[in-house]
Design an enzyme around this catalytic site. Structure first.
Site, PDB file in Angstrom:
ATOM      1  N   ASP A  15     -39.074 -35.489  42.121  1.00 38.44           N
ATOM      2  CA  ASP A  15     -39.359 -36.705  40.867  1.00 38.44           C
ATOM      3  C   ASP A  15     -38.932 -37.913  41.478  1.00 38.44           C
ATOM      4  OD1 ASP A  15     -39.618 -37.838  38.633  1.00 38.44           O
ATOM      5  OD2 ASP A  15     -39.374 -35.994  37.401  1.00 38.44           O
ATOM      6  N   TYR A  28     -34.214 -33.930  34.543  1.00 38.13           N
ATOM      7  CA  TYR A  28     -34.945 -34.282  33.124  1.00 38.13           C
ATOM      8  C   TYR A  28     -34.921 -33.173  32.307  1.00 38.13           C
ATOM      9  CZ  TYR A  28     -38.045 -35.946  29.709  1.00 38.13           C
ATOM     10  OH  TYR A  28     -38.497 -36.174  28.510  1.00 38.13           O
ATOM     11  N   LYS A  62     -43.578 -44.274  33.035  1.00 40.87           N
ATOM     12  CA  LYS A  62     -42.695 -45.055  33.282  1.00 40.87           C
ATOM     13  C   LYS A  62     -43.088 -46.327  33.997  1.00 40.87           C
ATOM     14  CE  LYS A  62     -40.624 -41.529  31.056  1.00 40.87           C
ATOM     15  NZ  LYS A  62     -40.684 -41.318  30.105  1.00 40.87           N
ATOM     16  N   ARG A 100     -63.567 -33.404  33.897  1.00 39.96           N
ATOM     17  CA  ARG A 100     -62.272 -32.462  33.937  1.00 39.96           C
ATOM     18  C   ARG A 100     -62.378 -32.087  35.522  1.00 39.96           C
ATOM     19  NH1 ARG A 100     -62.540 -27.061  33.629  1.00 39.96           N
ATOM     20  NH2 ARG A 100     -64.356 -26.805  32.120  1.00 39.96           N
TER      21      ARG A 100
HETATM   22  C1  LIG Z   1     -37.478 -38.248  35.701  1.00 38.87           C
HETATM   23  C2  LIG Z   1     -38.375 -37.918  34.700  1.00 38.87           C
HETATM   24  N1  LIG Z   1     -39.524 -36.989  34.826  1.00 38.87           N
HETATM   25  C3  LIG Z   1     -40.630 -36.519  34.021  1.00 38.87           C
HETATM   26  C4  LIG Z   1     -40.463 -37.039  32.824  1.00 38.87           C
HETATM   27  C5  LIG Z   1     -41.549 -36.584  31.957  1.00 38.87           C
HETATM   28  O1  LIG Z   1     -42.490 -37.271  31.907  1.00 38.87           O
HETATM   29  P1  LIG Z   1     -43.727 -37.324  30.607  1.00 38.87           P
HETATM   30  O2  LIG Z   1     -42.736 -38.120  29.281  1.00 38.87           O
HETATM   31  O3  LIG Z   1     -44.601 -38.692  31.162  1.00 38.87           O
HETATM   32  O4  LIG Z   1     -44.420 -36.196  30.540  1.00 38.87           O
HETATM   33  C6  LIG Z   1     -39.631 -37.805  32.267  1.00 38.87           C
HETATM   34  C7  LIG Z   1     -39.743 -38.387  30.956  1.00 38.87           C
HETATM   35  O5  LIG Z   1     -38.706 -39.316  30.602  1.00 38.87           O
HETATM   36  C8  LIG Z   1     -38.530 -38.377  33.220  1.00 38.87           C
HETATM   37  O6  LIG Z   1     -37.423 -39.139  32.908  1.00 38.87           O
END
Ligand SMILES: Cc1ncc(COP(=O)(O)O)c(C=O)c1O
Length: 404
Positions: free
Chosen positions: A191, A118, A216, A65
């Site tokens: 992001d 998102y 992703k 951790r």
């Molecule tokens: C642009 C974006 N940021 C964050 C996330 C969240 O990621 P996670 O599903 O790994 O928690 C997603 C998920 O689809 C996303 O498309």
């Protein structure tokens, strides 16, 4: 702390079963690839040594951790790709976003975010942070004058944007937003999931924290969930201390899978971006398509932001004269592209925003942010581009054959 076979041999069978093969002295050979350190803790030859590591985490590992060599290897790989001093891994993209916001915002603060972030990021700010006295405000970050005015008035603790938005693939002007954030005294969180470090390095453009859902493109194979924040050394230390307390720590096996995925990220992205550009051009000329969304297609990409001018591997499109029923027929007719709620995999994936990512909104709310009932999002995979186009083509024909 290692047991040689001689010492163990004199002990009972239960003892031998549990200790045999464990805690061997470190071997001087260097493994070619980082092994999976699937262990929750680490032992030392002397308590003195352990005491030193407790004092200075960077000197070694005590407890997973707090840190783990496989997770550290992933963090170093991401920091290298994003050109930052440090990176901190998390068990999901959402855990990374939550950690970033928790590290920056306190009760009474405002977080300013893009209106098309998102959905879970939107809900986290709108519903969860609100319970801790943090106000979320959502703006169209393409309207830089409005963003500047709102930031000047609200003095937000953080501004959060996505490099390429979902599902309309709008491109944020990161250098301009970084100037607005700096002038307002706000931390800029970007992001970068859709763009990946192969296309854009937000830290070089003024972002303070760069986040990825490594689920992703970085993982890339649809088999792991993870997140990461790339940032400077100070923020990295702060995030790591916080992660120790809230326990949002990546698992070693997941870190290893992600590290493995990253090795082919540039190769995959090069191929997927080239295919996406071809598919976007082809769809724009397709008689059954109303409109195509692809970064750089209807407006030029912001100057100097994208490496090599590649617009990414996501393409969104509206099917002509289609509503929910026709889009369902299109999805059901696909033979190669996989309808799935994710993106960035080696496989081509399709998603219907009105049914999935933006399901919670009414058709009117969706329309107000530009998401129509005929919009489909495609994440282009590494298959032969002709096979992807043939599959889309036959599914488009099939959905237009359904009886009225
Ligand atoms: C642009 C974006 N940021 C964050 C996330 C969240 O990621 P996670 O599903 O790994 O928690 C997603 C998920 O689809 C996303 O498309």
């Amino acid at each position: 702390m290692g047991h040689d076979r001689g010492t163990l041999a004199s002990l009972g069978a239960d003892t031998r079963a549990v200790h045999a093969g464990e805690r061997a002295e470190p071997n001087p050979v260097i493994p070619t690839t980082t092994p999976i350190y699937q262990t929750s803790s680490f032992s030392y030859r002397s308590t003195d040594e352990l005491d030193r590591v407790f004092d200075d985490n960077s000197a070694g590992y005590v407890y997973t951790r707090y840190g783990n060599p496989t997770i550290r290897a992933l963090e170093q790989a991401v920091a290298t790709l994003e050109g930052t001093e440090d990176a901190v891994a998390f068990p999901s993209g959402m855990a990374a976003i939550a950690a970033a916001l928790m590290a920056i915002a306190s009760g009474g603060d405002t977080v300013l975010a893009s209106q098309d972030v998102y959905g879970a990021t939107f809900a986290l700010i709108q519903n969860e942070l609100r319970r801790f006295g943090v106000t979320g405000q959502f703006v169209n970050v393409l309207d830089l004058a409005d963003l500047e005015r709102t930031a000047r008035e609200r003095k937000p603790a953080a501004i959060l944007v996505e490099t390429i938005s979902n599902p309309l693939l709008r491109v944020a002007d990161i250098p301009a937003i970084a100037t607005i954030a700096r002038n307002a005294g706000a931390t800029l969180i970007v992001d970068n999931t859709f763009a990946t470090p192969v296309l854009v390095n937000p830290a070089a453009l003024g972002a303070d924290l760069v986040i990825h859902s490594t689920t992703k493109y970085l993982g890339g194979h649809g088999d792991v969930t993870g997140g990461v924040i790339a940032t400077n050394a100070n923020a990295g230390r702060r995030l790591r201390e916080q992660a120790k307390l809230n326990g949002a720590v990546a698992g070693p096996f997941d870190a290893w899978l992600t590290l493995r995925g990253i090795k082919t990220l540039p190769l995959r992205m090069r191929h997927q971006c080239a295919s996406a550009a071809t598919i976007a051009d082809w769809l724009a000329r397709h008689g059954l398509i109303e409109r195509v969304y692809y970064p750089g297609m209807s407006a030029p990409l912001p100057e100097g932001q994208f490496h090599d001018g590649r617009g990414g591997a996501m393409v969104s499109f509206e099917i002509r004269d289609a509503g929910r029923e026709e889009v369902f027929a299109f999805l059901d007719a696909l033979q190669l592209c996989v309808p799935a709620t994710t993106l960035g995999d080696v496989y081509s994936l399709v998603l219907y925003p009105a049914m999935s990512s933006h399901r919670a909104l009414t058709p009117e709310q969706r329309a107000s942010i530009g998401i129509s009932e005929s919009l489909v999002r495609l994440s282009v995979g590494i298959e032969n581009v002709e096979d992807i186009m043939n599959d889309l083509d036959q599914a488009l024909e099939a959905c237009h054959r359904i009886p009225a």
